[in-house]
Every structure is written in C-alpha cells, then in structure tokens.
Design a protein around this motif. Structure first.
Motif, PDB file in Angstrom:
ATOM      1  N   ARG A   1       0.808  -1.088   0.194  1.00  0.00           N
ATOM      2  CA  ARG A   1       0.030  -0.071  -0.043  1.00  0.00           C
ATOM      3  C   ARG A   1       0.915   1.315   0.131  1.00  0.00           C
ATOM      4  N   ALA A   2       1.894   1.274   0.808  1.00  0.00           N
ATOM      5  CA  ALA A   2       2.786   2.455   0.910  1.00  0.00           C
ATOM      6  C   ALA A   2       3.487   2.581  -0.428  1.00  0.00           C
ATOM      7  N   VAL A   3       4.102   1.415  -0.957  1.00  0.00           N
ATOM      8  CA  VAL A   3       4.499   1.730  -2.318  1.00  0.00           C
ATOM      9  C   VAL A   3       3.710   2.182  -3.224  1.00  0.00           C
ATOM     10  N   LEU A   4       2.469   1.629  -3.508  1.00  0.00           N
ATOM     11  CA  LEU A   4       1.558   2.163  -4.268  1.00  0.00           C
ATOM     12  C   LEU A   4       1.052   3.619  -4.163  1.00  0.00           C
ATOM     13  N   GLN A   5       0.995   4.143  -2.864  1.00  0.00           N
ATOM     14  CA  GLN A   5       0.562   5.444  -2.679  1.00  0.00           C
ATOM     15  C   GLN A   5       1.722   6.145  -2.947  1.00  0.00           C
ATOM     16  N   GLY A   6       2.965   5.934  -2.781  1.00  0.00           N
ATOM     17  CA  GLY A   6       4.193   6.620  -3.015  1.00  0.00           C
ATOM     18  C   GLY A   6       4.166   6.878  -4.650  1.00  0.00           C
ATOM     19  N   ALA A   7       4.112   5.648  -5.387  1.00  0.00           N
ATOM     20  CA  ALA A   7       4.239   5.796  -6.793  1.00  0.00           C
ATOM     21  C   ALA A   7       3.136   6.740  -7.358  1.00  0.00           C
ATOM     22  N   ALA A   8       1.862   6.931  -6.894  1.00  0.00           N
ATOM     23  CA  ALA A   8       0.684   7.530  -7.274  1.00  0.00           C
ATOM     24  C   ALA A   8       1.068   9.046  -7.002  1.00  0.00           C
ATOM     25  N   ALA A   9       1.917   9.433  -5.737  1.00  0.00           N
ATOM     26  CA  ALA A   9       2.021  10.670  -5.612  1.00  0.00           C
ATOM     27  C   ALA A   9       3.287  11.292  -6.285  1.00  0.00           C
ATOM     28  N   GLN A  10       4.152  10.075  -6.749  1.00  0.00           N
ATOM     29  CA  GLN A  10       5.320  10.744  -7.568  1.00  0.00           C
ATOM     30  C   GLN A  10       4.709  11.244  -9.014  1.00  0.00           C
ATOM     31  N   VAL A  11       3.494  10.202  -9.588  1.00  0.00           N
ATOM     32  CA  VAL A  11       3.005  10.470 -10.800  1.00  0.00           C
ATOM     33  C   VAL A  11       2.216  11.815 -10.631  1.00  0.00           C
ATOM     34  N   ASN A  12       1.349  11.892  -9.760  1.00  0.00           N
ATOM     35  CA  ASN A  12       0.543  13.127  -9.446  1.00  0.00           C
ATOM     36  C   ASN A  12       1.391  14.429  -9.666  1.00  0.00           C
ATOM     37  N   ALA A  13       2.477  14.372  -9.226  1.00  0.00           N
ATOM     38  CA  ALA A  13       3.379  15.580  -9.587  1.00  0.00           C
ATOM     39  C   ALA A  13       4.044  15.565 -10.861  1.00  0.00           C
ATOM     40  N   ASP A  14       4.243  14.493 -11.328  1.00  0.00           N
ATOM     41  CA  ASP A  14       5.049  14.401 -12.478  1.00  0.00           C
ATOM     42  C   ASP A  14       4.135  14.802 -13.590  1.00  0.00           C
ATOM     43  N   VAL A  15       2.871  14.347 -14.056  1.00  0.00           N
ATOM     44  CA  VAL A  15       2.135  14.792 -14.934  1.00  0.00           C
ATOM     45  C   VAL A  15       1.954  16.167 -15.158  1.00  0.00           C
ATOM     46  N   GLN A  16       1.830  16.876 -13.883  1.00  0.00           N
ATOM     47  CA  GLN A  16       1.335  18.454 -14.030  1.00  0.00           C
ATOM     48  C   GLN A  16       2.762  19.061 -14.577  1.00  0.00           C
ATOM     49  N   ALA A  17       3.821  18.510 -14.098  1.00  0.00           N
ATOM     50  CA  ALA A  17       5.297  18.967 -14.768  1.00  0.00           C
ATOM     51  C   ALA A  17       5.291  18.731 -16.265  1.00  0.00           C
ATOM     52  N   ARG A  18       5.134  17.813 -16.580  1.00  0.00           N
ATOM     53  CA  ARG A  18       5.141  17.416 -18.082  1.00  0.00           C
ATOM     54  C   ARG A  18       4.462  18.241 -18.769  1.00  0.00           C
TER      55      ARG A  18
END
Length: 381
Positions: free
Chosen positions: A280-297
């Motif tokens: 769960r922690a890994v999945l949530q952390g991965a989603a948080a990384q993507v959440n920031a990355d999409v906007q940056a892209r």
C-alpha cells in the motif's frame, strides 16, 4: 416494510506521503526486517507476488496521460523488486473508457486511471473530485484533496461504488477548444454543435449549445464533416496530436470548465483492503510521484506545442468577458439545482466553495501579483 440496510462505510483512505523516497521506504523496511528475523519462506510470504490489471481511460498515443499509468506500474515494480506487477491496458482494450469505473468497482480490473467525472452518471458529486466550471485551479485542487479534507469528503461516495481513489495527475488549466468561427457574444453559442465533457457540457447546454459526446479520436473527422462546429480536448501538447487547427482554426481560451483537471488512480476497494501494508505504501508513493510528474510534463511541453500550433495556423482568441460572465451565472444556477436535489453534491460543493475563496484570497496577494508583474515584464522584453 423492507428491513433498513446498514449505511455503507467508506474504505480507509491512505494518508498523504512525502516525496518519492517513500516508494521504497515502506517496502524496504518490511523486507529488511523479514530478511533479518525470518526464514526465506517467511520473507517471501510477507512480500507476495501480485499481478494486477490497470485500465487507462486514454489511448497509447497520449504519452503523458497514458504514460502516467506506465510510470506508476514501473515505479511499483522497481520498488518491490518485481514482486508487485501492474499490467497496463489502454482505453477499450479491457473496458471502454465510460465503463472504466464499473470495471474497477466490480473487480474486472484492480485499478483504473481516469477523471472522477466519468462517475457523474452514478452521482454528479463525482465531478467535483476532478474539475468543474469555475472551480479550483490545479494547485487549489491538489491542495484541497491532500490537505483540505476533500479526500475524506469523497471517500464515502466512492466506497459505495467499491472504489478507493489516489490522486493521479493534473492537466492544469485547459484550453477552451477549437472553433470554426470565433465566439464574440453569448448568442454565438446558440445551436453550436460543441464537443465538451463533464459539468461543462451541462453549463454550455444551458447557454444554448448543442453539446455532443464525441470520442477524442473522432473529433477531427466530426469537425471536418461539420458534424461538429467546435470541440474542446485538453491543451496544446495533446491537441497538437489531433491536428485540429487545420479544420477549426480559432483556438479559444481559457477552458473555464476545467481550470485544473485532477485525475485519479482508482483501486478496487476489496483489492486495496487485501493489499499488504508495505505494498500500500509503495502504491501510494508511486501515485504521489506520478501526480506531481503529470503536471510538470504538461507545463514543460505546452509552451512549445502552443508555438507550433500558432505557426501552423491556430488563431488564439480569449472568450469575451460577457461569455465568461454568462457561463459563471449559468454554472451557479446548475450548482444550486444539483445541491437542491443531491445532498452529496451540496455537502462537497459547499466545502469546495469555502476552500476556493480562501485559496484565491492568498493567490490574489502573492501568486497573482507576482505572475502579473512577470507576464508584463516578459511582454516588455
């Protein structure tokens, strides 16, 4: 009289995590402890091999939106040494985009990636989790979800559909779309055959537009054949792929119906409940990384895409002030009507308004003042 049914209880929502280090921190600690204190068999049991399916609402050609799911799957696999694998499919490969939430809620897929507005038919309050006309901008939407109580507000209505949601990226403010003729007055919207999604469609229908739900890949042909007079899609980076400036050269802005469209990774509630805590922690952390990355892209790619579109014939035009004012008035009327009919909508909409007012108080003092100065300085060269 039928026996009263117990009120569905919302699934526990994960708490916000800090930065991508948490992708590996939770699992690493768990596996280190297992390796030090347990036999190899016990360690394997604490980190089982899982194979999940993730259905994206987007075509593979949309590198940022479809790529968000690929990034999530890759981060999860790397953080778990390949023990937790997520197979990503594009729109229509496992389920149609408009059936994505049903596919996840029923367990046909463990995960999906889509805006919450796809659930409007189930409950119009779903749309508020993604974007609404004259709602929050991208930063405000993210802040409301992560720190303003929105995640808790939505948890109950998502749980009724067997869903848990993690933020999965934001497009930022979108463009107003492609028009064959410039919109100069509110009257120009009367009878306009317009492709627009979500609550924006409800508002523009109220202003007289003939709103249509045309899939992205079909927009070009519909404009070319005059089945559509205008269509919104996303923004310069994604719009450029469709080549719409060739058939509808007027590029209006802003897309007031999506000032900051938040996407979510949807998880089947039972699958989430059964997931080991480290995963769960890994999945949530991965989603948080993507959440920031999409906007940056998007922020990094939209400027050059806009330049290329204008060079290719796109004519940038702001929506006139009277159109914006009329749309705001129509939006507030739509929200009042929905609030009167739907307690979930009223509860969440009222909370959003309070948060939005505070956000724009702060933005007015700092962000707007700074951005306005820098924009004028850029114009002076």
């Amino acid at each position: 009289m039928p026996k009263p049914q117990p009120k569905p209880q919302p699934m526990p929502q994960p708490k916000p995590l800090q930065r991508r280090a948490l992708l590996t921190a939770g699992l690493g600690a768990g596996l280190s402890a297992a390796g030090a204190l347990a036999s190899p068999a016990q360690a394997q049991q604490s980190a089982p091999e899982l194979r999940w399916r993730l259905n994206s609402a987007y075509a593979r050609s949309l590198d940022i939106l479809f790529g968000a799911s690929e990034s999530l799957a890759r981060a999860v696999a790397e953080a778990t040494d390949g023990r937790f694998q997520i197979q990503v499919s594009a729109a229509g490969e496992m389920a149609p985009a408009d059936g994505l939430l049903d596919a996840v809620g029923s367990g046909k897929a463990e995960m999906g990636h889509a805006p919450a507005s796809f659930g409007m038919a189930k409950n119009p309050a779903f749309a508020l989790a993604s974007a609404m006309p004259f709602g929050l901008n991208a930063r405000g939407q993210n802040a409301w979800w992560l720190q303003g109580g929105a995640a808790e507000l939505f948890a109950e209505i998502f749980a009724k559909q067997g869903l848990v949601a993690l933020p999965g990226g934001n497009t930022g403010a979108q463009m107003g779309g492609w028009f064959r003729k410039e919109i100069k007055t509110v009257g120009d919207l009367q009878g306009l055959k317009l492709r627009v999604a979500g609550l924006g469609g409800t508002v523009l229908s109220k202003l007289g537009a003939a709103v249509q739900a045309t899939p992205g890949p079909e927009i070009y042909a519909a404009l070319e054949s005059k089945a559509l007079d205008a269509a919104e899609w996303i923004g310069p980076h994604d719009d450029e792929k469709l080549g719409l400036q060739k058939v509808a050269p007027i590029y209006h802005y802003p897309g007031f119906w999506e000032g900051g469209a938040l996407l979510h990774f949807w998880i089947n509630a039972e699958a989430w409940k059964g997931l080991p805590k480290t995963y769960r922690a890994v999945l949530q952390g991965a989603a948080a990384q993507v959440n920031a990355d999409v906007q940056a892209r998007y922020d990094a790619r939209n400027p050059q895409a806009l330049r290329r579109l204008v060079s290719g014939g796109a004519q940038l035009r702001p929506f006139p002030q009277d159109v914006m004012e009329a749309a705001l008035k129509a939006s507030n009327e739509v929200y009042a009507d929905l609030s009167a009919k739907n307690p979930d909508f009223k509860r969440i909409y009222d909370a959003m308004k309070t948060f939005r007012n505070e956000e724009y108080l702060w933005f007015q003092v700092a962000e707007y003042t700074y951005d306005n100065f820098m924009i004028r300085a850029r114009a002076r060269g």
